[in-house]
Enzyme design. Structure first.
Site, PDB file in Angstrom:
ATOM      1  N   HIS A  96      17.304  62.719  23.138  1.00  0.00           N
ATOM      2  CA  HIS A  96      17.199  61.890  24.337  1.00  0.00           C
ATOM      3  C   HIS A  96      18.497  62.064  25.100  1.00  0.00           C
ATOM      4  O   HIS A  96      19.558  61.646  24.625  1.00  0.00           O
ATOM      5  CB  HIS A  96      16.961  60.421  23.981  1.00  0.00           C
ATOM      6  CG  HIS A  96      16.939  59.541  25.191  1.00  0.00           C
ATOM      7  ND1 HIS A  96      16.161  59.825  26.291  1.00  0.00           N
ATOM      8  CD2 HIS A  96      17.620  58.406  25.511  1.00  0.00           C
ATOM      9  CE1 HIS A  96      16.356  58.894  27.213  1.00  0.00           C
ATOM     10  NE2 HIS A  96      17.237  58.029  26.765  1.00  0.00           N
ATOM     11  N   ASP A 119      13.071  55.425  26.593  1.00  0.00           N
ATOM     12  CA  ASP A 119      14.022  54.303  26.600  1.00  0.00           C
ATOM     13  C   ASP A 119      14.013  53.555  27.917  1.00  0.00           C
ATOM     14  O   ASP A 119      14.954  52.847  28.241  1.00  0.00           O
ATOM     15  CB  ASP A 119      15.428  54.835  26.302  1.00  0.00           C
ATOM     16  CG  ASP A 119      16.396  53.738  25.901  1.00  0.00           C
ATOM     17  OD1 ASP A 119      15.926  52.644  25.511  1.00  0.00           O
ATOM     18  OD2 ASP A 119      17.615  53.955  25.988  1.00  0.00           O
TER      19      ASP A 119
END
Length: 913
Positions: free
Chosen positions: A14, A126
């Site tokens: 990420h 996220d």
């Protein structure tokens, strides 16, 4: 016998481009990560694939430093071993506009196709909550799934998972948008790092997989288990094939696959044998204790949100429509410049960027990016508006004799618009090339006679205006075919109310010499000041009290709103993510504090009253806060209070009312010298309602005033974009804003709408101590709001929403000359009608050259769009947000069409000329 389970391991990272480190420090680590990944893919067929975080900007960032590796990168993407797209960046959902999200998907798809095909994965690992229209946006992009980490389940400090209060029975669910669109939702129930750092050693692997398999099975609806092998900025686990071999020996009842998200999806869909829960609408973690929602990123570093609102509005609501109009006149549409400007702006849209929850260096660079994108947009606007202005028929103004000075007011909103605008024009100009010398040139410009002029509209009617002589100024032209051309000019600023400028259209005016002025017409124009501290037009009456609060009388509905505009100040011992008021603290307010009030403007078209509060507030939190921050005390458990020392806070508020306006505008200016606090403006509605509405992405979201039973946080602040509104079914109040994305409907018995103006904190928060002194937002600030009361139930509300959307968009004006033209002095190339639809976008498709228009239905009922182009048209068709496939619309293109629009539908129409 139970079906054999499969563990899908997805290699990924990420990649926050910037966060607790500045961009370039993350950038260096990214280059090392991709270098290692390419080497591994070159060397090992066993390392099957890697998911590049759903954002194509990673490719740009890497190749900026490693252009020599482009062919290696392209090969592995074509071979399906590196999966890219569908986005350009992973954007925040609530703080970026609907059109910014559409451009993000469009640019991500286009950039991905330069390498191969984009992964059709709705990837939101996220994102700090998700907007309700996400399913429809995915479906229109050819994506039938959403992978996400927040919004449904309890997620606490440092992303720890807690049990209870789930809105879904499993980590797999059906997510339904307000229009009825459904996608398969995959919740990262154990976070997007639940398969991180898999051990190769058998003893370690045994302990690891015992826990991990049980955790995954706890939430999964099938035996297809998802494990995300990576995390924030996580380097590639190069020995994953060996780790999976160890796991396979230990667990022969489990198939361990180095998989991909498309492969996992295919397996999951094939294994579905039970009914999934359906979750509807927004995903905002409302069924939690309220302490970990990260909602107060909406008010962290408000200056960033204000810059973003301005940048988005200039690009999507001004530059794109004007460039489209110029394109109709034969001017090239600057696709390349728009792509560059949008990309530069979107580089500020990842959640850790636009949310204001990074270290100071990150946000300093964002300010520069905002300026760069804005400058490109302004350059496009300047070129486009001049192309349009020069095509307007202005010969009618020649009848006024000597040197008439035409100017064109342009309305790039989707509604007929009236309002006060200020235009700077050159009353006279002399180029230095004319050879008069600097002194003589200056003398001639100073001698220009400005007397005897009036402003007239396209029909010759005199328009009340104010003319400000700006004096002698230097300027220059930058011609396309020769060197720069400097000049001296005599410049004036003309302020007036433009009346009924058509939607996506224009109206011509001119400042002309008129010997006989219409004095009677001037005398008829009444002052909007009707009493001591009172402003009034046909629709509204505003009366200011001695403490600076005011009442708003909506004469059309008969409702009176009282005690508006009180300022509230509290301490804030939280961080960039979450607000935390000191325990037991009583808010400070300006209620009952005498204010200085004076008339600032008294014109026939506008009146303005200035309110000045000389206030004092605590200078900061006390010393305990520094200690608690250093000891990493979780913010809900902090005991710090506000300091005893006070600092001045002078607040200058200007209330302005225009003739014919349905709203009152508010400008607040202050110089913040205090730390660790929050400032809000309060608007009691005294309306009986259990729900309210807020502008979100392509949706008027309806939300409960009372939070869910699980909610423990005393604060229930929420996100908005253009406005928040509360009504009782007959009448209501809309509070519109420019870049103020946080509000709260207070549970105070009055249904008060509180809008956050400023929040000042000193640390990033999250997983460690990262001081952020610049997040205290010391210095000068200006805030803009508009209050729009309405009557007439839902239809009145829709009209008020349209006013709020227009508030977001600046007027455009251009000076021009006397010339013949193909555009009438009152004109609009496109006409549309619908009470329920909101206009969103007008642009040109890069591949086809067709004009693209987009609306969304504000209503949860079906509606109808009547569309009548005033330009030559060969075909009208309906398309998606990607503008790829098109579905021809029947009827006469030249005569327009009536198109049914579903509840909350986002509709895009292509116009082929």
């Amino acid at each position: 016998m139970d079906k054999k389970r499969t563990a899908h391991l997805i290699s990924h990272t990420h990649w926050d481009r910037e966060w607790y480190l500045p961009y370039e420090k993350h950038h260096v680590r990214l280059v090392a990560l991709v270098d290692a990944l390419l080497d591994k893919l070159d060397q090992s067929e066993a390392f099957r694939s890697f998911y590049l975080d759903g954002q194509t900007i990673i490719l740009e960032d890497y190749l900026q430093v490693r252009p020599e590796n482009r062919e290696r990168l392209e090969k592995h993407i074509r071979d399906g071993r590196i999966l890219i797209g569908p986005w350009y960046i992973l954007q925040d959902a609530f703080l970026t506009s609907g059109e910014a999200n559409v451009r993000n998907m469009q640019i991500g798809h286009r950039d991905a196709k330069a390498y191969g095909e984009p992964a059709k994965i709705g990837y939101f690992p996220d994102t700090f909550g998700l907007v309700g229209q996400t399913p429809q946006l995915m479906k229109q992009s050819g994506i039938d799934n959403v992978f996400f980490g927040r919004g449904v389940k309890p997620t606490g400090f440092n992303n720890t998972v807690s049990d209870g209060g789930y809105e879904s029975s499993f980590s797999e669910l059906l997510w339904e948008g307000p229009d009825g669109s459904k996608v398969l939702g995959i919740l990262f129930a154990n976070w997007y790092s639940n398969g991180n750092e898999v051990p190769v050693d058998e003893a370690e692997a045994k302990l690891y997989w015992e826990r991990k398999l049980a955790d995954a099975e706890k939430y999964a609806s099938t035996n297809e288990l998802l494990f995300m092998n990576g995390c924030d900025h996580q380097p590639v686990q190069l020995d994953l094939p060996e780790a999976l071999e160890t796991a396979a020996r230990l667990y022969p009842d489990t198939e361990f696959v180095h998989s991909s998200l498309p492969q996992y999806l295919q397996s999951l869909k094939g294994a579905m044998d039970r009914e999934l829960s359906t979750v509807k609408g927004e995903l905002r973690s409302q069924r939690t204790d309220g302490w970990g929602t990260l909602v107060n990123t909406a008010s962290a570093r408000v200056y960033l949100k204000q810059m973003n609102q301005e940048g988005q509005a200039l690009l999507e609501k001004v530059a794109e429509p004007l460039a489209s109009f110029a394109h109709l006149l034969g001017k090239d549409y600057p696709h390349h410049l728009f792509t560059y400007a949008w990309k530069t702006l979107m580089q500020n849209h990842p959640h850790d960027s636009i949310c204001g929850c990074s270290v100071d260096e990150v946000h300093r660079e964002m300010v520069t990016r905002f300026a760069k994108s804005r400058h490109v947009a302004e350059a496009i606007i300047d070129d486009s508006k001049m192309a349009v202005a020069e095509a307007v028929e202005t010969t009618g103004f020649a009848a006024y004799g000597e040197d008439p000075l035409p100017l064109i007011a342009m309305n790039t909103t989707g509604w007929t618009r009236s309002g006060v605008i200020a235009v700077e024009i050159d009353a006279a100009r002399l180029y230095l090339r004319d050879g008069h010398g600097l002194e003589e040139t200056a003398r001639r410009m100073r001698a220009v006679d400005l007397s005897g002029r009036v402003l007239v509209d396209d029909r010759g009617r005199e328009v009340a205006c104010t003319v400000e002589d700006l004096g002698l100024l230097f300027g220059y032209d930058l011609p396309d075919d020769r060197f720069r051309q400097p000049y001296m000019c005599r410049k004036v600023r003309i302020t007036f109310r433009a009346e009924a400028v058509p939607a996506l259209g224009l109206r011509a005016y001119a400042w002309v010499r008129r010997a006989q002025r219409h004095e009677a017409a001037q005398a008829k124009a009444k002052s909007l000041l009707t009493g001591h501290r009172v402003m009034e037009n046909e629709a509204l009456r505003i009366e200011i009290a001695e403490d600076g609060s005011f009442s708003l009388n909506d004469k059309l509905s008969g409702r009176v709103y009282r005690d508006l505009g009180i300022y509230e100040n509290t301490g804030d011992i939280g961080n960039e993510y979450m607000y935390r008021q000191p325990e037991g603290e009583k808010p400070l307010t300006t209620q009952g504090i005498a204010a200085q009030i004076r008339v600032l403007e008294d014109k026939p078209y506008r009146a303005a009253l200035e309110i000045v509060h000389a206030w004092e507030i605590p200078a900061s939190a006390n010393e305990l806060l520094d200690q608690e921050q250093r000891e990493l005390v979780y913010y809900p458990e902090r005991k710090a209070q506000r300091a005893k020392r006070l600092v001045p806070l002078e607040i200058r508020t200007v209330l302005s009312l225009e003739a014919g306006s349905k709203g009152v505008r508010i400008e607040t200016k202050l110089n913040n010298q205090a730390k660790d606090h929050r400032l809000r403006m309060l608007f009691p509605t005294d309306l009986s309602a259990a729900k309210h509405r807020a502008d979100s992405m392509f949706e008027i979201a309806e939300r409960d005033n009372e939070p869910a039973p699980e909610w423990e946080n005393p604060s229930n602040t929420q996100h908005q974009q253009a406005f928040v509104e509360l009504g009782d079914g007959e009448a209501g109040l809309v509070v519109a804003n420019l870049g103020l994305n946080e509000y709260e409907v207070l549970r105070d018995g009055r249904n008060t709408i509180a809008v956050t103006l400023l929040r000042a904190v000193g640390e990033l928060g999250d997983w460690g101590l990262f001081p952020t002194p610049e997040a205290q937002c010391l210095g000068e600030h200006t805030f803009h709001l508009e209050l729009i009361p309405y009557g007439g139930g839902e239809q009145g509300a829709f009209a008020a929403y349209a006013e709020a959307y227009q508030f977001q968009v600046p007027w455009t004006a251009a000076q021009t000359g006397i010339h013949a033209g193909s555009i009438a002095p009152l004109a609009a190339p496109l006409r549309w009608e619908s009470a329920e639809l909101a206009f969103s976008s007008l642009k040109i498709n890069e591949e086809t050259g067709d004009m693209m228009l987009r609306w969304f239905n504000m209503s949860r009922r079906g509606s109808e769009l009547t569309f009548s182009p005033e330009i030559p048209v060969k075909q009208l068709y309906k398309t998606t947000i990607l503008e790829e496939a098109h579905f021809p619309l029947t009827g006469n293109p030249a005569g327009g069409l009536s198109l049914p629009v579903g509840p909350c539908e986002i509709v895009t129409i292509g116009v082929r000329g």
